[in-house]
Design an enzyme around this catalytic site. Structure first.
Site, PDB file in Angstrom:
ATOM      1  N   LYS A 138     -14.743   8.176  -3.221  1.00  0.00           N
ATOM      2  CA  LYS A 138     -15.967   8.503  -2.487  1.00  0.00           C
ATOM      3  C   LYS A 138     -16.540   9.834  -2.948  1.00  0.00           C
ATOM      4  CE  LYS A 138     -13.945   6.085   1.405  1.00  0.00           C
ATOM      5  NZ  LYS A 138     -13.118   6.270   2.611  1.00  0.00           N
ATOM      6  N   HIS A 182       0.798  -1.223   0.000  1.00  0.00           N
ATOM      7  CA  HIS A 182       0.000   0.000   0.000  1.00  0.00           C
ATOM      8  C   HIS A 182       0.831   1.274   0.000  1.00  0.00           C
ATOM      9  CE1 HIS A 182      -4.100  -1.581   0.556  1.00  0.00           C
ATOM     10  NE2 HIS A 182      -3.554  -2.517   1.314  1.00  0.00           N
ATOM     11  N   THR A 192      -8.599   6.460  -1.670  1.00  0.00           N
ATOM     12  CA  THR A 192      -9.995   6.012  -1.755  1.00  0.00           C
ATOM     13  C   THR A 192     -10.954   7.163  -1.505  1.00  0.00           C
ATOM     14  OG1 THR A 192      -9.860   5.282   0.567  1.00  0.00           O
ATOM     15  CG2 THR A 192      -9.563   3.599  -1.141  1.00  0.00           C
ATOM     16  N   LYS A 215       0.821  14.316   0.853  1.00  0.00           N
ATOM     17  CA  LYS A 215      -0.563  14.619   0.465  1.00  0.00           C
ATOM     18  C   LYS A 215      -0.752  16.113   0.208  1.00  0.00           C
ATOM     19  CE  LYS A 215      -2.391  10.555   2.872  1.00  0.00           C
ATOM     20  NZ  LYS A 215      -2.953   9.830   1.733  1.00  0.00           N
ATOM     21  N   LYS A 256      -8.068  14.069   4.705  1.00  0.00           N
ATOM     22  CA  LYS A 256      -7.239  12.859   4.674  1.00  0.00           C
ATOM     23  C   LYS A 256      -6.169  13.007   5.749  1.00  0.00           C
ATOM     24  CE  LYS A 256      -6.528  13.635   0.343  1.00  0.00           C
ATOM     25  NZ  LYS A 256      -6.603  12.472  -0.523  1.00  0.00           N
ATOM     26  N   ARG A 257      -5.426  11.941   5.968  1.00  0.00           N
ATOM     27  CA  ARG A 257      -4.329  12.009   6.932  1.00  0.00           C
ATOM     28  C   ARG A 257      -3.395  13.159   6.574  1.00  0.00           C
ATOM     29  NH1 ARG A 257       0.407   8.891   6.586  1.00  0.00           N
ATOM     30  NH2 ARG A 257      -0.585   7.766   4.874  1.00  0.00           N
TER      31      ARG A 257
END
Length: 826
Positions: A675, A372, A671, A569, A563-564
């Site tokens: 969504k 992952h 993910t 990111k 998100k984290r």
């Protein structure tokens, strides 16, 4: 005769399921009065929730029994999904939806002057995960049940889940998440399946009566793994699968002699140490104690789970393991369960008498590994000193696996000593480490990535040597999410509109949602679509106001990144754009600018200083932007605290612009992007992870692309000079001047110097400044598109219509057919 008797048992169980109390109302009454011992008049909401949850669970248990009997009689191969995280969120509304009980539950609760929403809010999120990895595991279990596949999830029943986050003076503060403090009505304890787990001690070799050399792991400190089962229902199909969560417990309550002698603390110390293993999700492993506890958790999970499967096998087949591999598969969700490889070897050899070659053949035919991450630092490495002390027998087995593997490499490439060092399971040096990802690859028959680009980069980069050795072992399984939770459940307004237009088959077969595409040109349908989005925005606006005190405008573009919190990111890139908009507004450059409300949410790992500093920056920028008179009606920024599954269920339906802006080549899949797309949000993103496949599915005209590709990123690193880029671009220079001048942190000068130095560094691996101009330009395209509501709503409908590929049902069907080789049991 046995089959006839078993079929009779199944039929009896089915009759029992059909003979459940006819009305949910009477079941709630019974559980309120007799299970919980509370009068049903003027009932407290928490007891009403529990009575309802138990009543719904009763329905699940009836189908659960049928499912177990059906799988047992099928003789079908079974899959054990091993994951250290399962971010399942709340269970009530998901179960009500899958059992088609919504109307009857609402009617029953109405008798108590309550609603399903009020009861659902009283359930604590089962926060047994940090983010995408754990939520993916939960989506996968949902899809396995929907597809009626014989899959059991195995995890840890953490007493304290993912921490609660609150903000003080702009900073993240972590609070314990004691999600089990009121109990968990959805679980059933199964003490009869308790397993014993070994730690520490040493190994002893001896020769048995037959002359065979055997190994005994002696003088161990043992703990017990006690299973708690949670039902995972399929969608209206009578299937209920199992998530088995292990709780750690001491082998004895306490040492009675010590207790009688007055050594109270010493007497209960063993119990306390044992229970620490399942006490807290992922301890901070920056300390040696944290590292040891985390490795304990990983071994605890795999040993208990493997023992569980083996015990069931022996109850049917005895000690004959010839067909074990053809009837069992273990899917390793990332490197965390990689100890399963040497542990299965240990169990087969030491406990059940198999020879090495037979045990190794079975192990390699059973194990499948999902990677992952593309971040080398995220691939777990354990110090040999720690591993040998905590798990001495497993360390011996790993050394032997590594010896045989290196011999194989020497035969293939006798003149290449370097490749043997690169691929060794044990990294050498003064402080050798066990490479857990390599252990998982060598011990598995399948290695998969989770998006097309991710898998390509694994094969060409991170695991290139292994791909050269075993190309057929590698495959791709692009992630997906369950449309039942992430559209049907969380967005009932849109669900009902879609059902009215194209029917409800998409809830079990998401590709059929493509029929929506023909409605994108229907002006009346677009207006109804927009009305649903506005209603969802209104609900989120109220939620934001309640939790931050900031009021968003209903006519503003709702721009979301949740998100984290991590540098790759690039929440920092988002903040830089907000500062750019703030600067434009303050200078009066507002012609054609649409109102925009930016929402950022996520948790930073407790020991990740830079990520926590980014949260502080978001909040400090927010404080200035939201109090500036000139920005009123044009720009707002909030950091929404305590992002979690139930929060996402509110955020996802309301979002209009989805920020998926990671550095290309860094995000494995994502993910959240799926969504948001599924709920009609438009994506602004790089060609990273599953963004690539989202853009392919929806079309480039319905996606806002910016930034360099992974290949361009690699080239740029060679000559990267962010300071020149800043100096040459007036708008970016203005942003950096505001940031570096202390404009947003006047009371704490210099606090963000680490962040600004990182942005200006030629070694910045996230290349934030390199992508900033392209990002600003893409955001201008967003602004222009939002000025045309008809076209924006058309693009929104097209995003939902193109989301069929991103159902976790599709992903799991591919796992079942291409890795697990299992079929539905119905």
């Amino acid at each position: 005769m046995a089959n006839v008797l078993h079929k009779t048992s199944i039929d009896k169980t089915r009759r029992e399921a059909g003979n459940c109390l006819a009305g949910i109302e009477s079941e709630i009454y019974r559980h309120l009065n007799f299970t919980l011992g509370h009068d049903d008049s003027d009932v407290e909401p928490c007891y009403l929730y529990r009575a309802l949850a138990i009543a719904v669970r009763d329905r699940l248990v009836a189908q659960w029994k049928v499912t177990r009997d059906r799988i047992a009689s099928s003789g079908q191969k079974r899959v054990s999904y091993l994951s250290l995280e399962f971010l399942i969120g709340r269970s009530l509304t998901n179960a009500v939806l899958n059992l088609n009980l919504e109307d009857s539950v609402r009617a029953a609760l109405n008798k108590y002057n309550s609603s399903l929403e009020e009861s659902a809010e009283l359930e604590h999120d089962a926060g047994l995960g940090n983010g995408g990895l754990g939520r993916l595991a939960a989506c996968f279990l949902d899809s396995c049940a929907n597809l009626q596949l014989p899959v059991v999830g195995y995890g840890i029943r953490y007493e304290y889940g993912m921490f609660h986050q609150h903000i003080e003076d702009g900073r993240q503060v972590e609070d314990p998440d004691h999600w089990l403090r009121d109990g968990n009505p959805w679980e059933l304890e199964r003490p009869e399946d308790t397993r014993r787990i070994h730690f520490y001690g040493h190994t002893e070799y001896f020769v048995d009566d037959t002359g065979k050399t055997c190994v005994h792991w002696a003088e161990t400190d043992d703990v017990l793994a006690v299973p708690h089962d949670m039902p995972i229902p399929g969608h209206s199909n009578g299937t209920v699968n199992t998530l088995r969560l292990w709780r750690s417990s001491a082998t004895d309550e306490f040492n009675l002699d010590e207790f009688n002698a007055g050594g109270y603390s010493e007497a209960v110390a063993e119990k306390n140490l044992a229970e620490q293993i399942s006490m807290v999700l992922y301890p901070n492993d920056s300390s040696e104690n944290g590292k040891e506890l985390r490795l304990k958790q990983q071994y605890f999970l795999v040993s208990a789970s493997l023992q569980d499967v083996i015990e069931e096998w022996i109850s049917i087949h005895g000690e004959d393991f010839d067909e074990f591999a053809s009837h069992n598969c273990f899917q390793l969700n990332d490197t965390h369960p990689a100890c399963a490889v040497p542990e299965l070897m240990r169990l087969l050899m030491d406990e059940h008498g198999l020879e090495w070659d037979d045990a190794w053949r079975i192990t390699r035919q059973c194990m499948a590994y999902t990677n992952h991450t593309l971040l080398p630092e995220a691939l777990e490495r354990w110090p040999v000193s720690l591993f040998s002390r905590l798990l001495p027998r497993l360390m011996e087995i790993i050394y032997e696996i590594d010896r045989q593997f290196r011999t194989q490499l020497a035969e293939l490439w006798p003149d290449d000593a370097a490749i043997r060092e690169r691929m060794s399971l044990v990294e050498g040096g003064h402080h050798p480490h066990v490479r857990m990802a390599y252990l998982a690859i060598v011990g598995s028959f399948s290695v998969n990535g989770v998006a097309g680009l991710h898998t390509e980069l694994l094969q060409s980069g991170l695991f290139a040597d292994f791909y050269k050795l075993w190309p057929s072992k590698f495959n791709n399984k692009t992630n997906g999410v369950t449309q039942r939770r992430w559209l049907s459940h969380c967005n009932p307004g849109l669900r009902d509109l879609i059902n009215e237009a194209i029917g409800s088959e998409w809830q079990s077969d998401l590709p059929k949602i493509s029929r929506l595409a023909s409605y994108a040109e229907d002006a009346a349908f677009r207006d109804r679509w927009h009305a649903v989005k506005q209603e969802n925005k209104g609900a989120l606006i109220r939620h934001v106001l309640e939790h931050t005190g900031v009021r968003f405008a209903e006519d503003a573009l709702l721009d979301v990144q949740v998100k984290r919190i991590h540098e790759y990111k690039r929440q920092l890139l988002n903040v830089l754009h907000v500062i750019h908009l703030y600067d434009r507004i303050c200078r009066g450059d507002v012609e054609g600018m649409v109102p925009r409300c930016v929402l950022i949410g996520g948790k930073a790992a407790p020991g990740y200083h830079v990520a926590k500093l980014i949260i502080k920056l978001i909040n400090d920028v927010s404080a200035v932007v939201n109090t500036e008179a000139k920005t009123d009606g044009l720009l707002k920024l909030v950091f929404l605290p305590n992002y979690c599954v139930s929060a996402m269920e509110k955020i996802c339906p309301a979002t209009e612009l989805s920020e998926q802006i990671s550095t290309a080549g860094k995000e494995a899949s994502g993910t959240g992007n799926m969504k948001f797309m599924m709920n009609g949000a438009l994506t602004i993103g790089t060609l990273d992870g599953a963004n690539i496949e989202i853009r392919d599915q929806v079309g480039e005209e319905n996606f806002f692309l910016f930034g360099m590709t992974a290949g361009e990123i690699a080239e740029t690193r060679q000559t990267y000079d962010p300071n020149s880029l800043i100096a040459e671009d007036e708008e970016i220079l203005r942003v950096m001047n505001l940031l570096e001048s202390g404009h947003f942190n006047a009371s704490e000068p210099g606090i963000f110097d680490i962040l600004t130095a990182g942005l200006r560094s030629a070694e910045d691996q996230w290349l934030t400044i390199a992508d900033l101009r392209s990002y600003i330009d893409a955001q201008r395209d967003v602004n222009k598109s939002y000025q045309d509501p008809n076209n924006w709503n058309r693009m929104s409908i097209m995003n939902t219509a193109a989301s069929g590929w991103f159902s976790s049902d599709r992903t799991i069907q591919q796992y079942a057919e291409e890795i697990w080789n299992v079929k539905s049991v119905n």
